[in-house]
Design a protein around this motif. Sequence first.
Motif, PDB file in Angstrom:
ATOM      1  N   ILE A   1       0.855  -1.186   0.000  1.00  7.25           N
ATOM      2  CA  ILE A   1       0.000   0.000   0.000  1.00  7.25           C
ATOM      3  C   ILE A   1       0.888   1.232   0.000  1.00  7.25           C
ATOM      4  CG2 ILE A   1      -1.781   1.292   1.251  1.00  7.25           C
ATOM      5  CD1 ILE A   1      -2.604  -1.420   2.505  1.00  7.25           C
ATOM      6  N   GLY A   2       0.606   2.153  -0.909  1.00  6.80           N
ATOM      7  CA  GLY A   2       1.393   3.378  -0.989  1.00  6.80           C
ATOM      8  C   GLY A   2       0.566   4.519  -1.540  1.00  6.80           C
ATOM      9  N   THR A   3       1.251   5.516  -2.072  1.00  8.06           N
ATOM     10  CA  THR A   3       0.583   6.689  -2.615  1.00  8.06           C
ATOM     11  C   THR A   3       1.039   6.933  -4.054  1.00  8.06           C
ATOM     12  OG1 THR A   3       2.283   8.237  -1.833  1.00  8.06           O
ATOM     13  CG2 THR A   3       0.454   7.746  -0.326  1.00  8.06           C
TER      14      THR A   3
ATOM     15  N   ASP B   1       4.423  19.586  -1.551  1.00 10.04           N
ATOM     16  CA  ASP B   1       4.697  20.600  -0.530  1.00 10.04           C
ATOM     17  C   ASP B   1       3.704  20.516   0.622  1.00 10.04           C
ATOM     18  OD1 ASP B   1       6.784  21.518  -2.081  1.00 10.04           O
ATOM     19  OD2 ASP B   1       5.660  23.215  -2.921  1.00 10.04           O
ATOM     20  N   HIS B   2       2.443  20.207   0.308  1.00  8.14           N
ATOM     21  CA  HIS B   2       1.408  20.218   1.348  1.00  8.14           C
ATOM     22  C   HIS B   2       1.431  18.955   2.221  1.00  8.14           C
ATOM     23  CE1 HIS B   2      -0.317  18.764  -2.486  1.00  8.14           C
ATOM     24  NE2 HIS B   2      -0.969  17.888  -1.752  1.00  8.14           N
ATOM     25  N   TRP B   3       2.429  18.089   2.037  1.00 10.55           N
ATOM     26  CA  TRP B   3       2.588  16.961   2.955  1.00 10.55           C
ATOM     27  C   TRP B   3       3.515  17.295   4.119  1.00 10.55           C
ATOM     28  CZ3 TRP B   3       3.003  11.757  -0.197  1.00 10.55           C
ATOM     29  CH2 TRP B   3       1.787  11.530  -0.857  1.00 10.55           C
TER      30      TRP B   3
ATOM     31  N   GLY C   1      -2.849  15.949   2.440  1.00  6.63           N
ATOM     32  CA  GLY C   1      -2.216  14.752   2.989  1.00  6.63           C
ATOM     33  C   GLY C   1      -3.155  13.583   3.177  1.00  6.63           C
ATOM     34  N   HIS C   2      -4.349  13.653   2.573  1.00 12.31           N
ATOM     35  CA  HIS C   2      -5.322  12.564   2.753  1.00 12.31           C
ATOM     36  C   HIS C   2      -4.755  11.225   2.286  1.00 12.31           C
ATOM     37  CE1 HIS C   2      -8.280  15.387   3.975  1.00 12.31           C
ATOM     38  NE2 HIS C   2      -8.579  15.860   2.774  1.00 12.31           N
ATOM     39  N   ALA C   3      -4.007  11.218   1.192  1.00 12.27           N
ATOM     40  CA  ALA C   3      -3.477   9.963   0.661  1.00 12.27           C
ATOM     41  C   ALA C   3      -2.590   9.269   1.682  1.00 12.27           C
ATOM     42  CB  ALA C   3      -2.700  10.223  -0.634  1.00 12.27           C
ATOM     43  N   VAL C   4      -1.750  10.035   2.351  1.00 15.99           N
ATOM     44  CA  VAL C   4      -0.850   9.457   3.352  1.00 15.99           C
ATOM     45  C   VAL C   4      -1.650   8.865   4.505  1.00 15.99           C
ATOM     46  CG1 VAL C   4       0.960   9.957   5.032  1.00 15.99           C
ATOM     47  CG2 VAL C   4       1.019  11.022   2.762  1.00 15.99           C
ATOM     48  N   ARG C   5      -2.569   9.637   5.032  1.00 12.29           N
ATOM     49  CA  ARG C   5      -3.363   9.164   6.185  1.00 12.29           C
ATOM     50  C   ARG C   5      -4.194   7.943   5.815  1.00 12.29           C
ATOM     51  NH1 ARG C   5      -4.328  14.814   6.326  1.00 12.29           N
ATOM     52  NH2 ARG C   5      -3.123  15.886   7.972  1.00 12.29           N
TER      53      ARG C   5
END
Length: 241
Positions: free
Chosen positions: A5-7, A13-15, A227-231
């Motif tokens: 699982i990744g992105t 920049d917004h991460w 940062g939704h993808a990371v979370r």
Amino acid sequence: MSVRIGTSGWSYDHWAGVLYPPGLPAARRLERYVAEFDTVELNASFYRWPRDTAFASWRERLPDGFEMTVKAPRGLTHARRLLEPEVWVERITRGLHELRGRRGPLLVQLRPDQERDDARLDWFLRCVPSWVQVAVELRHPTWQVDEVFELLERRGASYVVVSGAHIPCVLRATARLVYVRFHGPDDEHLYAGSYSDDDLRWWADRVREWTGTGHDVVAYFNNDGEGHAVRNALRLRELLA
């Protein structure tokens, strides 16, 4: 069976404050990313295909066990619409060869207005060497028929299961590898919003079903805003732990 699982991409920049410590230089973002994830989807290759030396550099920088999926260039998928792919395939495979040992699938995302053309898709897949695992994202609804799924199965290509606005979500496995792309839960806009825990639990159940029937699964979150993808990626991984 493996689950990665990744992105989609890693340098945003917004991460900052989500994945990257505030003030982290952009050159060190990949280093921080690979400390948290074991796979990434390279999207920059869609806009400008990297030089062979760039792939060799990534191979040296990525740790053992990490896999980089590479998105096919828009020159092939959007300008040429897979027509006469031989020159592009030669260039792509030359770069992927340099990524050996860290190489994930080749993601081929077709235009949303490209309607079904079995012969063109079949010829493209025949041109790609057997050592390249191809995953095809078919956005136009005319592709969603058994004959196309059977074509992908014959060629050993993965059908990309998609979660995203105005794209059919078909839970179909056409190869050993099941490839999932999360473009966001918003019903009207792609790449927007954050998946709820209920959403992610539902997807975790689907992943378990695929692995339970002998499939490997790779999944990428493309809802990078805020940062939704990371979370969401971290949460889905947690639910599958």
